[in-house]
Design a protein around this motif. Structure first.
Motif, PDB file in Angstrom:
ATOM      1  N   GLU A  49       0.778  -1.031  -0.100  1.00 50.21           N
ATOM      2  CA  GLU A  49      -0.057   0.121   0.021  1.00 50.21           C
ATOM      3  C   GLU A  49       0.968   1.081  -0.107  1.00 50.21           C
ATOM      4  OE1 GLU A  49      -3.354   0.471  -0.086  1.00 50.21           O
ATOM      5  OE2 GLU A  49      -3.428  -1.700  -0.263  1.00 50.21           O
ATOM      6  N   PRO A  50       0.485   2.261  -0.802  1.00 53.64           N
ATOM      7  CA  PRO A  50       1.453   3.417  -0.927  1.00 53.64           C
ATOM      8  C   PRO A  50       1.637   4.203   0.387  1.00 53.64           C
ATOM      9  CG  PRO A  50      -0.308   3.340  -2.592  1.00 53.64           C
ATOM     10  CD  PRO A  50      -0.614   2.409  -1.613  1.00 53.64           C
ATOM     11  N   LEU A  51       0.548   4.098   1.364  1.00 53.20           N
ATOM     12  CA  LEU A  51       0.929   4.938   2.663  1.00 53.20           C
ATOM     13  C   LEU A  51       1.170   4.100   3.668  1.00 53.20           C
ATOM     14  CD1 LEU A  51      -2.445   7.132   2.476  1.00 53.20           C
ATOM     15  CD2 LEU A  51      -0.012   7.739   1.873  1.00 53.20           C
ATOM     16  N   LEU A  52       1.401   2.737   3.252  1.00 49.53           N
ATOM     17  CA  LEU A  52       1.947   2.051   4.464  1.00 49.53           C
ATOM     18  C   LEU A  52       2.870   0.906   3.881  1.00 49.53           C
ATOM     19  CD1 LEU A  52      -1.502   0.809   5.978  1.00 49.53           C
ATOM     20  CD2 LEU A  52       0.004   2.371   7.034  1.00 49.53           C
ATOM     21  N   GLY A  53       3.643   1.378   2.996  1.00 44.89           N
ATOM     22  CA  GLY A  53       4.768   0.648   2.446  1.00 44.89           C
ATOM     23  C   GLY A  53       5.913   0.137   3.635  1.00 44.89           C
ATOM     24  N   ALA A  54       6.593  -0.828   3.241  1.00 45.57           N
ATOM     25  CA  ALA A  54       7.628  -1.531   4.119  1.00 45.57           C
ATOM     26  C   ALA A  54       8.366  -0.581   4.534  1.00 45.57           C
ATOM     27  CB  ALA A  54       8.125  -2.645   3.384  1.00 45.57           C
ATOM     28  N   GLY A  55       9.017   0.177   3.771  1.00 47.45           N
ATOM     29  CA  GLY A  55      10.159   1.120   3.791  1.00 47.45           C
ATOM     30  C   GLY A  55       9.490   2.197   4.926  1.00 47.45           C
ATOM     31  N   THR A  56       8.272   2.789   4.738  1.00 48.38           N
ATOM     32  CA  THR A  56       7.848   3.789   5.713  1.00 48.38           C
ATOM     33  C   THR A  56       7.662   2.968   6.989  1.00 48.38           C
ATOM     34  OG1 THR A  56       6.537   4.871   3.925  1.00 48.38           O
ATOM     35  CG2 THR A  56       5.848   5.142   5.985  1.00 48.38           C
ATOM     36  N   GLN A  57       7.200   1.849   7.099  1.00 44.15           N
ATOM     37  CA  GLN A  57       7.061   1.119   8.315  1.00 44.15           C
ATOM     38  C   GLN A  57       8.362   0.869   9.114  1.00 44.15           C
ATOM     39  OE1 GLN A  57       4.518  -2.415   8.117  1.00 44.15           O
ATOM     40  NE2 GLN A  57       4.002  -2.008   6.118  1.00 44.15           N
ATOM     41  N   GLN A  58       9.304   0.544   8.296  1.00 44.14           N
ATOM     42  CA  GLN A  58      10.522   0.227   8.946  1.00 44.14           C
ATOM     43  C   GLN A  58      11.310   1.422   9.519  1.00 44.14           C
ATOM     44  OE1 GLN A  58      13.515  -1.628   6.391  1.00 44.14           O
ATOM     45  NE2 GLN A  58      14.821  -1.750   8.074  1.00 44.14           N
ATOM     46  N   HIS A  59      11.397   2.707   8.681  1.00 44.93           N
ATOM     47  CA  HIS A  59      11.646   3.972   9.120  1.00 44.93           C
ATOM     48  C   HIS A  59      10.960   4.464  10.383  1.00 44.93           C
ATOM     49  CE1 HIS A  59      13.281   7.882   8.876  1.00 44.93           C
ATOM     50  NE2 HIS A  59      12.147   8.355   9.025  1.00 44.93           N
ATOM     51  N   TRP A  60       9.601   4.111  10.429  1.00 46.47           N
ATOM     52  CA  TRP A  60       9.186   4.607  11.875  1.00 46.47           C
ATOM     53  C   TRP A  60       9.292   4.068  12.985  1.00 46.47           C
ATOM     54  CZ3 TRP A  60       5.355   2.058  14.548  1.00 46.47           C
ATOM     55  CH2 TRP A  60       4.809   2.757  15.845  1.00 46.47           C
ATOM     56  N   SER A  61       9.440   2.401  12.631  1.00 46.19           N
ATOM     57  CA  SER A  61       9.673   1.613  13.834  1.00 46.19           C
ATOM     58  C   SER A  61      11.310   1.747  14.391  1.00 46.19           C
ATOM     59  CB  SER A  61       9.593   0.287  13.541  1.00 46.19           C
ATOM     60  OG  SER A  61      10.365  -0.131  12.349  1.00 46.19           O
ATOM     61  N   GLU A  62      12.110   2.202  13.456  1.00 47.66           N
ATOM     62  CA  GLU A  62      13.770   2.556  13.735  1.00 47.66           C
ATOM     63  C   GLU A  62      13.617   3.696  14.625  1.00 47.66           C
ATOM     64  OE1 GLU A  62      15.298   2.753  10.010  1.00 47.66           O
ATOM     65  OE2 GLU A  62      16.163   0.662   9.717  1.00 47.66           O
ATOM     66  N   GLN A  63      12.790   4.760  14.531  1.00 48.18           N
ATOM     67  CA  GLN A  63      12.768   5.779  15.239  1.00 48.18           C
ATOM     68  C   GLN A  63      12.318   5.503  16.955  1.00 48.18           C
ATOM     69  OE1 GLN A  63      10.383   8.213  12.999  1.00 48.18           O
ATOM     70  NE2 GLN A  63      12.062   9.606  12.643  1.00 48.18           N
ATOM     71  N   ILE A  64      11.478   4.450  16.823  1.00 50.20           N
ATOM     72  CA  ILE A  64      11.016   4.206  18.185  1.00 50.20           C
ATOM     73  C   ILE A  64      12.358   4.130  19.357  1.00 50.20           C
ATOM     74  CG2 ILE A  64       9.696   2.829  19.637  1.00 50.20           C
ATOM     75  CD1 ILE A  64       8.069   2.372  17.145  1.00 50.20           C
ATOM     76  N   PRO A  65      13.110   3.079  19.368  1.00 43.86           N
ATOM     77  CA  PRO A  65      14.084   2.970  20.281  1.00 43.86           C
ATOM     78  C   PRO A  65      15.224   4.011  20.370  1.00 43.86           C
ATOM     79  CG  PRO A  65      14.578   1.246  18.425  1.00 43.86           C
ATOM     80  CD  PRO A  65      13.257   2.077  18.158  1.00 43.86           C
ATOM     81  N   ARG A  66      15.391   4.436  19.291  1.00 45.76           N
ATOM     82  CA  ARG A  66      16.315   5.897  19.230  1.00 45.76           C
ATOM     83  C   ARG A  66      15.899   6.826  20.020  1.00 45.76           C
ATOM     84  NH1 ARG A  66      17.141   5.573  13.986  1.00 45.76           N
ATOM     85  NH2 ARG A  66      15.893   7.815  13.552  1.00 45.76           N
TER      86      ARG A  66
END
Length: 301
Positions: A49-66
């Motif tokens: 899905e354009p708004l829920l692409g794997a790259g977007t999801q991964q980028h968002w989740s990478e920010q959480i612990p940082r």
């Protein structure tokens, strides 16, 4: 290599509460803290899905612990804090990471102000399989919640810790469970409240209704067993005040009641390696869902 305290962080309020608790625990233990975000890629149709692409999801989740690590370093100076993202199924990854941890900490949603936990499938799976201690922390848990009230009637992090509560059966004591509970009391410079709940065998019912002396004798025997089990531990940890409570009734209910005045509740989980899979145990399961303080589950043989 020194063990670390590991916390599973997914960006939810409960996981952030767990991270705060884990930071305080790491400081008490003099250990480093590791924040772990487990990223499980979405199924292919969703990921495309354009708004829920794997790259977007991964980028968002990478920010959480940082981002969480940055805030925790400011609030808990002196604690070494690292963060990383791991790929896979959260339950499997966290249980595996726990093998090399001193402690694994997870968050759990609170059902209500005094309603206990809502332990999800990931949390239950990790507790059932991890062979290192696992602590469940409710969303909204504050540092002051672990302390006694100050003279104004308000809990404060400046006042002493509330007691550590240990649920145990003196008929099958385990050294690792007892050692964990005593050490937690030592770290907090507080008392250890040992709760032993027991149910009478059904065939005693008629005899007890006609013989109060029989009931008193059973109480005496159960109390003596608990005292005997704890005697060497009282000697080993002479500076820890130990409060023994042995009463008839549901062990789970007694531990849940005791959790209202506890900084930490400690319960055990017997490790069973069988075709039927892992098992948490009815008392531990009930305490996990209904206690109002953080709950530590200690696996033992």
């Amino acid at each position: 290599m020194p063990r670390t305290v590991i916390v599973g962080l997914d960006g939810s309020p409960e996981s952030h509460a767990a991270a705060e608790w884990a930071s305080r625990e790491a400081k008490l233990r003099g250990l480093a803290l590791k924040l772990v975000n487990v990223w499980e890629p979405a199924p292919t149709p969703v990921a495309q899905e354009p708004l829920l692409g794997a790259g977007t999801q991964q980028h968002w989740s990478e920010q959480i612990p940082r981002e969480a690590a940055e805030g925790l370093r400011l609030r808990h100076p002196g604690v070494e804090i690292t963060a990383e993202q791991v790929y896979g199924r959260p339950g499997e990854i966290l249980a595996r990471l726990a093998e090399d941890a001193a402690l694994l900490v997870l968050g759990s949603r609170g059902l209500s102000g005094f309603g206990g936990f809502l332990v999800g499938s990931v949390g239950l799976a990790v507790v059932a399989h991890a062979e290192r201690p696992v602590v469940l922390v409710r969303a909204g848990e504050q540092a002051a919640d672990e302390h006694v009230m100050d003279p104004s009637g308000i809990p404060s992090a400046a006042t002493p810790f509330r007691p550590v509560v240990l649920g145990m059966d003196p008929d099958s004591p385990d050294d690792s469970l007892l050692a964990f509970a005593f050490e937690e009391a030592v770290r907090r410079v507080t008392a250890l409240r040992v709760v032993h709940g027991w149910n009478l065998p059904p065939y005693y019912a008629y005899g007890l209704s006609a013989d109060l002396g029989l009931h008193e004798e059973i109480v005496r025997q159960q109390t003596a067993r608990l005292t005997e089990t704890l005697h060497p531990w009282r000697q080993k940890y002479a500076d820890v005040e130990v409060v023994e409570e042995s009463r008839s009734g549901s062990p789970a209910n007694q531990l849940v009641d005791a959790s209202h005045e506890a900084s930490l509740v400690v319960v055990g989980r017997r490790v069973r390696r069988s075709p039927l899979g892992a098992h948490i145990g009815s008392v531990t399961h009930a305490v996990l869902h209904h206690a109002t303080a953080p709950v530590a589950v200690v696996a033992h043989g």
